[in-house]
Design an enzyme around this catalytic site. Structure first.
Site, PDB file in Angstrom:
ATOM      1  N   ALA A 119       0.854  -1.179   0.000  1.00 27.33           N
ATOM      2  CA  ALA A 119       0.000   0.000   0.000  1.00 27.33           C
ATOM      3  C   ALA A 119       0.892   1.231   0.000  1.00 27.33           C
ATOM      4  O   ALA A 119       2.061   1.170   0.365  1.00 27.33           O
ATOM      5  CB  ALA A 119      -0.879  -0.009   1.240  1.00 27.33           C
ATOM      6  N   GLY A 122       0.603  -5.227   0.801  1.00 26.80           N
ATOM      7  CA  GLY A 122      -0.503  -5.359  -0.146  1.00 26.80           C
ATOM      8  C   GLY A 122      -0.075  -5.962  -1.477  1.00 26.80           C
ATOM      9  O   GLY A 122      -0.889  -6.586  -2.170  1.00 26.80           O
ATOM     10  N   GLU A 165       0.037  -9.577  -0.863  1.00 23.64           N
ATOM     11  CA  GLU A 165      -1.348 -10.044  -0.694  1.00 23.64           C
ATOM     12  C   GLU A 165      -2.033 -10.234  -2.056  1.00 23.64           C
ATOM     13  O   GLU A 165      -2.826 -11.160  -2.233  1.00 23.64           O
ATOM     14  CB  GLU A 165      -2.132  -9.056   0.175  1.00 23.64           C
ATOM     15  CG  GLU A 165      -1.642  -9.075   1.623  1.00 23.64           C
ATOM     16  CD  GLU A 165      -2.321  -8.033   2.488  1.00 23.64           C
ATOM     17  OE1 GLU A 165      -2.113  -6.835   2.214  1.00 23.64           O
ATOM     18  OE2 GLU A 165      -3.057  -8.418   3.418  1.00 23.64           O
ATOM     19  N   GLU A 192       3.924  -5.188   7.399  1.00 20.62           N
ATOM     20  CA  GLU A 192       3.005  -4.201   7.976  1.00 20.62           C
ATOM     21  C   GLU A 192       3.274  -3.941   9.452  1.00 20.62           C
ATOM     22  O   GLU A 192       3.180  -2.818   9.935  1.00 20.62           O
ATOM     23  CB  GLU A 192       1.553  -4.668   7.796  1.00 20.62           C
ATOM     24  CG  GLU A 192       0.984  -4.474   6.397  1.00 20.62           C
ATOM     25  CD  GLU A 192       1.274  -5.614   5.434  1.00 20.62           C
ATOM     26  OE1 GLU A 192       2.167  -6.446   5.724  1.00 20.62           O
ATOM     27  OE2 GLU A 192       0.603  -5.685   4.389  1.00 20.62           O
TER      28      GLU A 192
HETATM   29  N1  3HC Z   1       4.513   3.560   0.101  1.00 18.98           N
HETATM   30  C1  3HC Z   1       4.967   4.782  -0.242  1.00 18.98           C
HETATM   31  N2  3HC Z   1       6.237   5.027  -0.570  1.00 18.98           N
HETATM   32  C2  3HC Z   1       7.096   3.999  -0.537  1.00 18.98           C
HETATM   33  C3  3HC Z   1       6.687   2.705  -0.175  1.00 18.98           C
HETATM   34  C4  3HC Z   1       5.329   2.507   0.156  1.00 18.98           C
HETATM   35  N3  3HC Z   1       4.865   1.298   0.484  1.00 18.98           N
HETATM   36  N4  3HC Z   1       7.763   1.892  -0.228  1.00 18.98           N
HETATM   37  C5  3HC Z   1       8.787   2.645  -0.625  1.00 18.98           C
HETATM   38  N5  3HC Z   1       8.389   3.919  -0.817  1.00 18.98           N
HETATM   39  C6  3HC Z   1       9.202   5.044  -1.298  1.00 18.98           C
HETATM   40  C7  3HC Z   1      10.260   5.459  -0.305  1.00 18.98           C
HETATM   41  O1  3HC Z   1       9.735   6.392   0.609  1.00 18.98           O
HETATM   42  C8  3HC Z   1      11.303   6.054  -1.196  1.00 18.98           C
HETATM   43  O2  3HC Z   1      10.877   7.345  -1.534  1.00 18.98           O
HETATM   44  P1  3HC Z   1      11.935   8.518  -1.738  1.00 18.98           P
HETATM   45  O3  3HC Z   1      12.809   8.075  -2.876  1.00 18.98           O
HETATM   46  O4  3HC Z   1      11.078   9.671  -2.041  1.00 18.98           O
HETATM   47  O5  3HC Z   1      12.669   8.625  -0.447  1.00 18.98           O
HETATM   48  C9  3HC Z   1      11.219   5.193  -2.456  1.00 18.98           C
HETATM   49  O6  3HC Z   1       9.928   4.583  -2.428  1.00 18.98           O
HETATM   50  C10 3HC Z   1      12.244   4.094  -2.531  1.00 18.98           C
HETATM   51  O7  3HC Z   1      12.233   3.369  -1.307  1.00 18.98           O
HETATM   52  P2  3HC Z   1      13.575   2.941  -0.562  1.00 18.98           P
HETATM   53  O8  3HC Z   1      14.525   4.080  -0.525  1.00 18.98           O
HETATM   54  O9  3HC Z   1      13.154   2.348   0.726  1.00 18.98           O
HETATM   55  O10 3HC Z   1      14.115   1.836  -1.577  1.00 18.98           O
HETATM   56  P3  3HC Z   1      14.849   0.469  -1.279  1.00 18.98           P
HETATM   57  O11 3HC Z   1      15.140  -0.100  -2.587  1.00 18.98           O
HETATM   58  O12 3HC Z   1      15.935   0.685  -0.283  1.00 18.98           O
HETATM   59  O13 3HC Z   1      13.774  -0.455  -0.527  1.00 18.98           O
HETATM   60  C11 3HC Z   1      11.631  -1.474  -0.196  1.00 18.98           C
HETATM   61  C12 3HC Z   1      12.628  -0.868  -1.201  1.00 18.98           C
HETATM   62  C13 3HC Z   1      12.216  -2.740   0.442  1.00 18.98           C
HETATM   63  C14 3HC Z   1      10.380  -1.795  -0.949  1.00 18.98           C
HETATM   64  C15 3HC Z   1      11.355  -0.466   0.929  1.00 18.98           C
HETATM   65  O14 3HC Z   1      11.032   0.775   0.351  1.00 18.98           O
HETATM   66  C16 3HC Z   1      10.246  -0.845   1.842  1.00 18.98           C
HETATM   67  O15 3HC Z   1      10.431  -1.623   2.747  1.00 18.98           O
HETATM   68  N6  3HC Z   1       9.045  -0.256   1.634  1.00 18.98           N
HETATM   69  C17 3HC Z   1       7.930  -0.456   2.506  1.00 18.98           C
HETATM   70  C18 3HC Z   1       7.271  -1.767   2.286  1.00 18.98           C
HETATM   71  C19 3HC Z   1       6.071  -1.913   3.175  1.00 18.98           C
HETATM   72  O16 3HC Z   1       6.096  -1.609   4.356  1.00 18.98           O
HETATM   73  N7  3HC Z   1       4.977  -2.401   2.600  1.00 18.98           N
HETATM   74  C20 3HC Z   1       3.769  -2.585   3.318  1.00 18.98           C
HETATM   75  C21 3HC Z   1       2.948  -1.361   3.212  1.00 18.98           C
HETATM   76  S1  3HC Z   1       1.507  -1.448   4.188  1.00 18.98           S
HETATM   77  C22 3HC Z   1       0.423  -2.397   3.278  1.00 18.98           C
HETATM   78  O17 3HC Z   1       0.757  -2.874   2.240  1.00 18.98           O
HETATM   79  C23 3HC Z   1      -0.917  -2.531   3.885  1.00 18.98           C
HETATM   80  C24 3HC Z   1      -1.712  -3.602   3.214  1.00 18.98           C
HETATM   81  O18 3HC Z   1      -1.643  -4.765   3.993  1.00 18.98           O
HETATM   82  C25 3HC Z   1      -3.179  -3.208   3.116  1.00 18.98           C
END
Ligand code: 3HC
Length: 710
Positions: free
Chosen positions: A67, A107, A110, A130
């Site tokens: 997400a 997500g 998922e 998450e």
């Molecule tokens: N939402 C919004 N922005 C995100 C994002 C997300 N899920 N994941 C990454 N980004 C953004 C970062 O903020 C960053 O932005 P910036 O360049 O402006 O600073 C850019 O994308 C690149 O991210 P990273 O610098 O972290 O890149 P890496 O290659 O080092 O890592 C990654 C990639 C492993 C995907 C890491 O970004 C990460 O762990 N992201 C979060 C993943 C996450 O927590 N997903 C679950 C979200 S909650 C969800 O899905 C709810 C669902 O169950 C309903």
């Protein structure tokens, strides 16, 4: 398809296979328009008689990172039940194959679980992280994953939030087919889709419950899991909601489980812990932005590195390099010291092999990357050298003179000093532009913080390359201005002062430690000091007292060391330790001696409330952090939070020191209290003018602008 959705999600017919491409750079997060685009594409594939199967794939570097975290906590419209992408996938009459490269997280994973099949590149990673941002998977992840791998394995993955490699996922049955690295994933997924196009019934996780039987055989597994996380999940809700939701998966019909999952998700989304953890997530990305250095500045190439000094720090740094596959030369001019250093590294790895957290093959791979050398000539062609010798100015100057003589032109010369003015080392060379600080935190191979210190003459690419190097060895790099203690340690010092002074005034180590552990620290500050060894602080206090006649002495802390209580290593420090056991036990005898000493010193004794102890420690540091910001030694308050989270184990679900200060009733309250303590205790509590300005204008740290550039 809606106008916006057409760009974010593309659909094409490749000889009877509908290929759905998600294209929302940089990580294909499920931002507004993406879920709608996926729904429209899956429905289109189902409606088109020419289509037999579908492939869902990500454009760019990754599948789908989940997400869009930026949308959380905003007033976004709730998803339309029954029209959510995973629900549409559940109803798809044609098979959908998720083709995963990079990351399938949250997500994104998922959606892959709601697809009928999953193929992945060998380098891909999947996971449900998450919990790390204070929520739980909210698109059926807690219901589908247990049906695929069993509740126990699912719980472990969901509660840890860890990334699961494609290889492990394949072994667990999450991935149906691994595509070798370098092969064309899209083509492989299309071929796979053609192969399974006519297989019926379609495999759908919602319809499976064979793996759930595991919970019937072992109904105690959920309580056992709750007990096993009790320590590290203290004060948090999300990990427990994750367990609850997996338990629901085993007890309730699928749709009811999904409905309950959504309720738990909604309950968490705006919780204090979720807000703080989201803040920490973005703060750790913001910290990489250097306002005064162009983002695209060419970095200096680093293929090999050298460490000067094979002590505990130097060895830990070498291990950090080896862990991430960098060849590193470890230099000690004395063969004996070098052997000792290598033996320490080996012993550290062997303990981990015994505990099962490192394989023997991996240990050997890492050891082979660490090349011991005894002469400066052996490192002269290295791209970067990190000095980690004894923390004394003349010793460091000597090393930098030597490096200046031998290192090839353009080599980066970094110093791991924890407090010595970087310019002293830079000025010992004829190339101060190539010198900067790279400050690791002990233990260097474990702690994530990598403080990059900017000397007066450090060139922009020297700094930018240091920031990048930190990331490449798995650290979180944060920039600090030069000056006594730089940023992290300088902001932490007043905390250390106040904890000692409160002991003089009548608090006990066990009382202070309990409050900080209840606050969320993994261990209390006195137990931490015992772990590091109390002699380090003692030495630096004596040095400071000798240099500065106004230095506030710490008679009780000194007494403890002078009694030979140096911490865990001597079986006693602020606490007592049983042989071979790291558990701190309060020592009534020490409590008596402390009281006696305080009496001798004529210090009035009193009771402390929990809140007073917490605030005394943290406000002292907030005030110092404000001075740092005011002097332009840090770019922003969130960088200081990143330092406290990754250098000092500040509880992550509280966001960080400065974030926490923002959330406890406004900075006016912090300022008022600091002023009161200034009246009571004198100069060390003089409020920072920066804090006063923010308090008076009702500005939070998050909204504050730096006073001056770094
Ligand atoms: N939402 C919004 N922005 C995100 C994002 C997300 N899920 N994941 C990454 N980004 C953004 C970062 O903020 C960053 O932005 P910036 O360049 O402006 O600073 C850019 O994308 C690149 O991210 P990273 O610098 O972290 O890149 P890496 O290659 O080092 O890592 C990654 C990639 C492993 C995907 C890491 O970004 C990460 O762990 N992201 C979060 C993943 C996450 O927590 N997903 C679950 C979200 S909650 C969800 O899905 C709810 C669902 O169950 C309903």
């Amino acid at each position: 398809m809606a106008e916006g959705a057409r760009e974010l999600v593309r659909y094409e017919n490749v000889d009877g296979v509908g290929v759905i491409t998600i294209d929302n750079p940089p990580v294909n997060a499920l931002s507004p328009g993406v879920p709608e685009g996926i729904v429209a594409a899956v429905e289109r594939g189902n409606a088109d008689p020419a289509i037999r199967a579908m492939v869902m794939i990500g454009a760019g570097r990754t599948f789908i990172a989940g997400a869009d975290i930026r949308q959380f906590g905003t007033n976004r419209p709730p998803p339309i039940e029954g029209r959510r992408p995973h629900q549409i996938l559940d109803r798809s009459e044609k098979p959908v194959v998720a083709a995963i490269h990079g990351y399938a997280l949250g997500g994104g994973f998922e959606l892959a679980l709601a697809s009928n099949y999953r193929v992945a590149l060998a380098s891909a990673k999947v996971g449900l992280p998450e919990v790390l941002i204070g929520i739980l998977p909210g698109s059926g992840g807690t219901q589908r994953l247990p049906r695929l791998v069993g509740p126990k394995a699912a719980m472990e993955i969901i509660v840890s939030g860890r990334h699961v490699s494609a290889e492990e996922a394949h072994r667990l049955g999450i991935i149906d087919e691994l595509v070798p690295e370098g092969a064309d994933l899209r083509a492989a997924a299309i071929a796979f889709a053609r192969r399974i196009a006519d297989h019926r019934p379609l495999p759908r996780l919602r319809e499976r419950d064979d793996k759930l039987a595991e919970a019937k055989a072992d109904p105690g597994m959920f309580e056992a899991m709750r007990r096993s996380i009790a320590r590290r999940a203290r004060g948090q809700k999300a990990p427990y909601h994750c367990i609850q939701s997996v338990e629901n998966a085993c007890a309730l019909p699928f749709d009811e489980g999904v409905r309950r999952e959504r309720e738990l998700f909604d309950e968490l989304e705006n919780s204090d812990e979720a807000r703080a953890l989201r803040y920490a997530f973005f703060a750790e990305r913001e910290v990489a932005r250097l306002p005064d250095i162009p983002r695209d500045i060419p970095l200096r190439p680093i293929k090999n590195a050298a460490i000067v000094g094979a002590g505990t720090m130097g060895g830990g740094i070498a291990m950090s390099f080896a862990e991430f596959g960098f060849p590193v030369r470890l230099l000690e001019v004395s063969q004996e010291a070098l052997d000792r250093g290598l033996a320490r590294i080996r012993a550290n790895y062997e303990t981990r092999v015994r505990r099962g957290s490192l394989s023997e093959a991996e240990m050997n791979r890492r050891l082979a990357l660490i090349q011991p050398v005894t002469s400066y000539a052996d490192i002269k062609d290295c791209d970067v050298v990190i000095e980690a010798v004894f923390e004394r100015i003349p010793v460091k100057e000597e090393v930098f003179k030597k490096l200046d003589e031998v290192m090839k032109p353009g080599a980066l010369l970094y110093t791991n000093t924890s407090g010595i003015d970087i310019d002293i080392m830079a000025n010992a060379t004829r190339r101060p532009q190539d010198v900067a600080g790279t400050h690791f935190f002990a233990p260097a191979n474990v702690m994530k913080l990598f403080e990059v210190v900017k000397g007066t003459k450090s060139a922009p690419d020297t700094l930018a390359t240091a920031m990048d190097l930190g990331r490449k060895i798995g650290k979180i790099s944060a920039m600090a201005g030069n000056g006594d203690g730089f940023v992290a340690n300088r902001s932490r010092t007043p905390f250390g002062t106040e904890m000692n002074i409160m002991i003089e005034e009548g608090a006990l180590p066990e009382q202070i430690d309990k409050i900080m552990v209840d606050f969320g620290y993994p261990i209390g500050p006195f137990a931490t000091a015992d772990l590091s060894g109390l002699d380090i602080g003692y030495d630096s206090r004596q040095r400071r007292a000798a240099q500065d006649p106004n230095y506030r002495k710490m008679p009780i802390a000194d007494m403890v060391v002078e009694m030979g209580r140096l911490g865990q290593k001597t079986g006693a420090g602020w606490f007592k330790y049983e042989p071979g056991d790291r558990t701190p036990h309060p020592d009534p005898e020490l409590a008596r001696l402390i009281k006696q000493k305080a009496l001798e010193l004529g210090i009035p004794q009193r009771e402390f409330s929990d809140d007073e102890i917490l605030r005394r420690l943290l406000f002292a540091s907030v005030n110092e952090a404000c001075r740092i910001l005011d002097e332009g030694k840090a770019y922003r308050s969130s960088d200081i939070d990143v330092m406290w989270l990754n250098g000092f184990n500040f509880p992550r679900y509280r966001g960080g020191l400065m974030y926490w200060a923002d959330t406890i009733g406004g900075l006016a309250e912090v300022y008022r209290q600091i002023q009161a303590w200034h009246q009571q205790y004198g100069a060390r509590w003089a409020p920072s003018p920066y804090l006063r300005r923010l308090a008076e204008t009702g500005t939070s740290f998050r909204d504050a602008k730096p006073s001056r550039p770094m």
